[in-house]
Design a protein around this motif. Sequence first.
Motif, short mmCIF file in Angstrom:
data_model
loop_
_atom_site.label_atom_id
_atom_site.label_comp_id
_atom_site.label_asym_id
_atom_site.label_seq_id
_atom_site.Cartn_x
_atom_site.Cartn_y
_atom_site.Cartn_z
N VAL A 137 0.84 -1.21 0.00
CA VAL A 137 0.00 0.00 0.00
C VAL A 137 0.87 1.25 0.00
N LYS A 142 1.17 4.09 -2.98
CA LYS A 142 0.88 5.51 -2.71
C LYS A 142 2.08 6.39 -3.08
N GLU A 177 -7.39 5.52 0.39
CA GLU A 177 -7.42 4.11 0.76
C GLU A 177 -8.57 3.87 1.71
N GLN A 178 -9.07 2.64 1.67
CA GLN A 178 -10.20 2.28 2.52
C GLN A 178 -10.01 0.84 2.98
N ILE A 190 -7.21 -3.94 1.75
CA ILE A 190 -7.21 -2.48 1.68
C ILE A 190 -7.45 -2.08 0.23
N ARG A 191 -8.45 -1.26 0.01
CA ARG A 191 -8.72 -0.75 -1.33
C ARG A 191 -7.97 0.56 -1.50
N VAL A 192 -7.10 0.61 -2.48
CA VAL A 192 -6.36 1.83 -2.79
C VAL A 192 -6.91 2.36 -4.10
#
Length: 120
Positions: free
Chosen positions: A88, A92, A104-105, A112-114
């Motif tokens: 992640v 980023k 991100e979520q 983790i959704r980026v």
Amino acid sequence: MSHIVEIRTQVRDPVAVRAACQRLHLPEPVHGTFKLYTTQATGLSVQLPGWRYPAVCDLASGQVRYDNFQGHWGEQAQLDRFVQAYTVEKAKLEARRVGHSVAEQAQADGSIRVTIHQGA
């Protein structure tokens, strides 16, 4: 237009290793040669919670060398969390380097959704 991407991670970026350690509240990684039971590994060491020996990131090869004695000397889940955090942070860093914005979520399943948006 959206795209789903699967990333196979090679750990090569010391900045992203440090960011992953900070994200997980781990000690600062240290460069050197480290004992892994009967062998040694050289690179950036990451001390994972509950692990007897460090995970050592060989930045030249991209591999993480470790000996957790099949989970007896450290839970695999801790290494998996570190690799996820590294991935992640690296995504980023690269997106921001070329001027994209990143969000991100955390997902319910632990993933983790980026999301990367072109431009700032």
